[in-house]
Design an enzyme around this catalytic site. Structure first.
Site, PDB file in Angstrom:
ATOM      1  N   HIS A 134       8.817  34.629  67.432  1.00  0.00           N
ATOM      2  CA  HIS A 134       8.182  33.335  67.145  1.00  0.00           C
ATOM      3  C   HIS A 134       7.239  33.542  65.943  1.00  0.00           C
ATOM      4  CE1 HIS A 134       7.044  29.303  67.586  1.00  0.00           C
ATOM      5  NE2 HIS A 134       6.332  29.322  68.684  1.00  0.00           N
ATOM      6  N   ARG A 153      15.237  26.092  66.109  1.00  0.00           N
ATOM      7  CA  ARG A 153      14.719  26.636  67.376  1.00  0.00           C
ATOM      8  C   ARG A 153      15.903  26.790  68.303  1.00  0.00           C
ATOM      9  NH1 ARG A 153       9.436  25.158  70.995  1.00  0.00           N
ATOM     10  NH2 ARG A 153       8.518  26.248  69.218  1.00  0.00           N
ATOM     11  N   ARG A 208      -1.242  25.527  62.972  1.00  0.00           N
ATOM     12  CA  ARG A 208       0.210  25.467  62.783  1.00  0.00           C
ATOM     13  C   ARG A 208       0.526  24.597  61.563  1.00  0.00           C
ATOM     14  NH1 ARG A 208       3.697  26.598  66.897  1.00  0.00           N
ATOM     15  NH2 ARG A 208       5.042  27.021  65.121  1.00  0.00           N
ATOM     16  N   CYS A 247      -0.596  30.342  72.492  1.00  0.00           N
ATOM     17  CA  CYS A 247       0.228  29.515  71.591  1.00  0.00           C
ATOM     18  C   CYS A 247       0.449  28.110  72.157  1.00  0.00           C
ATOM     19  CB  CYS A 247       1.552  30.208  71.309  1.00  0.00           C
ATOM     20  SG  CYS A 247       2.604  30.438  72.750  1.00  0.00           S
ATOM     21  N   GLN A 276       4.415  30.912  64.599  1.00  0.00           N
ATOM     22  CA  GLN A 276       3.256  30.836  65.493  1.00  0.00           C
ATOM     23  C   GLN A 276       2.291  31.989  65.219  1.00  0.00           C
ATOM     24  OE1 GLN A 276       2.444  28.567  68.250  1.00  0.00           O
ATOM     25  NE2 GLN A 276       0.518  29.650  67.931  1.00  0.00           N
ATOM     26  N   ASP A 307       0.570  34.431  76.979  1.00  0.00           N
ATOM     27  CA  ASP A 307       1.592  33.383  76.912  1.00  0.00           C
ATOM     28  C   ASP A 307       2.146  33.194  78.327  1.00  0.00           C
ATOM     29  OD1 ASP A 307       3.443  31.550  75.950  1.00  0.00           O
ATOM     30  OD2 ASP A 307       4.750  33.037  75.007  1.00  0.00           O
TER      31      ASP A 307
HETATM   32  N1  NVA Z   1       7.215  32.276  74.972  1.00  0.00           N
HETATM   33  C1  NVA Z   1       7.247  30.832  75.005  1.00  0.00           C
HETATM   34  C2  NVA Z   1       6.589  30.254  73.794  1.00  0.00           C
HETATM   35  C3  NVA Z   1       6.533  28.765  73.751  1.00  0.00           C
HETATM   36  C4  NVA Z   1       5.928  28.232  72.505  1.00  0.00           C
HETATM   37  C5  NVA Z   1       8.686  30.367  75.115  1.00  0.00           C
HETATM   38  O1  NVA Z   1       9.552  30.963  74.456  1.00  0.00           O
HETATM   39  O2  NVA Z   1       8.952  29.430  75.858  1.00  0.00           O
HETATM   40  N1   CP Z   2       3.463  27.001  70.432  1.00  0.00           N
HETATM   41  C1   CP Z   2       4.586  26.302  70.229  1.00  0.00           C
HETATM   42  O1   CP Z   2       5.517  26.745  69.567  1.00  0.00           O
HETATM   43  O2   CP Z   2       4.576  25.087  70.809  1.00  0.00           O
HETATM   44  P1   CP Z   2       5.795  24.061  70.932  1.00  0.00           P
HETATM   45  O3   CP Z   2       6.773  24.648  71.903  1.00  0.00           O
HETATM   46  O4   CP Z   2       5.152  22.814  71.428  1.00  0.00           O
HETATM   47  O5   CP Z   2       6.410  23.896  69.576  1.00  0.00           O
END
Ligand code: NVA
Ligand code: CP
Length: 297
Positions: free
Chosen positions: A128, A101, A284, A256, A131, A216
């Site tokens: 992502h 990540r 997930r 998500c 997800q 989101d």
């Molecule tokens: N779009 C959000 C998703 C979090 C799971 C982010 O990148 O922070």
């Molecule tokens: N939806 C998602 O990816 O959640 P986290 O940031 O908690 O992993």
């Protein structure tokens, strides 16, 4: 093989992953052990916070008979600037697959290019994909399949939106997106998806007749400094009871998570009868197992 974007997989592969996920979910519910990855080790390097992605991957590995090692960028050499290619090559000598990540998508691409083991995208600024596969699993369960389903996206044209666009292009369901000016999805990804994906003018246009309502956060991880400015730009891009009323009666609401109640979604909708966000989060775990089995076995 790596899994960095939805488009790394074709329709047949995604259909296969959905089948594996449904199967491993059933086995888990019936208490049948499924140790497909006995003795295998998954490494996870996260440069951003996570609850669902981290925990679901770690639990998935344990339940598949393997194990997982979480590496925080703060207390490893990654946080001190060790080159990505060195980390990638060293990790390839220790573990059997990696989940990353990070921020720029180019970072995970570089990591994958120097890895001799599968690399899985646990979220970048651009995509992502894990997800969105779990979200499609949720649609399959709730709607009996994804064919002919009308999905809408209201809000930021972010990593989630980009992965949804790729999924619609590959799987053939219809996707309408309503995003504020200046916050549209990635142009190249949009162009590649074809006619199934349309950008509409207003959240109302997107929600009308939808089977799936999806949103989101207004400011993603890494955009904290823009959060106040974004509140103004996104104020009309909210899933609330009025917007839900425009969708089909049996529409499902996905998010998500984490969610910011009162911003992109209201509390009554996320806690209401159409909301499937907890089943979505649970999925997930089952989808991660399918991805891990497919790439590591
Ligand atoms: N779009 C959000 C998703 C979090 C799971 C982010 O990148 O922070
Ligand atoms: N939806 C998602 O990816 O959640 P986290 O940031 O908690 O992993």
């Amino acid at each position: 093989m790596h899994f960095l974007t939805i488009s790394d997989f074709d329709k047949k592969t995604i259909d296969g992953l959905l089948k594996i996920a449904l199967d491993v979910k059933q086995r888990l519910k019936r208490g049948i052990a499924h140790h497909a990855l006995r003795g295998k080790v998954l490494g996870l390097i996260f440069e951003k916070s996570s609850t669902r992605t981290r925990v679901s991957f770690e639990v998935a590995m344990i339940q598949l008979g393997g194990s997982a090692i979480f590496i925080s960028h703060r207390d490893s050499q990654i946080g001190r600037g060790e080159p990505v290619k060195d980390t990638a090559r060293v990790m390839s000598r220790y573990v059997d697959a990696m989940v990353i990540r990070t921020f720029g998508h180019d970072i995970i691409e570089e990591f994958a290019a120097h890895s001799t083991i599968p690399v899985i995208n646990g979220l970048t600024d651009l995509h992502h994909p894990c997800q969105v596969l779990s979200d499609i699993l949720t649609i399959v369960e709730k709607k009996g399949g994804y064919e002919g389903v009308n999905v809408c996206w209201i809000g930021d044209g972010n990593n989630m939106a980009n992965s949804w666009i790729e999924a619609a292009g590959i799987l053939g369901f219809k996707l309408k997106l309503a995003c504020p000016a200046g916050h549209l999805p990635d142009e190249k990804i949009l162009k590649a998806a074809g006619a199934n994906v349309t950008i509409v003018k207003t959240p109302e246009d997107a929600a009308k007749g939808a089977d799936v309502l999806n949103t989101d956060v207004w400011a993603s991880m890494g955009q904290e400094a823009e959060a106040e400015k974004r509140k103004e730009a996104f104020k009309d891009y909210q899933i609330n009871s009025r917007i839900l009323g425009l969708a089909r009666k049996d529409a499902i609401v996905l998010h998500c998570l984490p969610a910011h109640r009162g911003e992109e979604i209201t509390d009554d909708v996320i806690e209401g009868p159409n909301s499937c966000v907890l089943d979505e989060a649970e999925n997930r775990l089952h989808m991660q197992k399918a991805i891990l089995e497919y790439l590591m076995r």
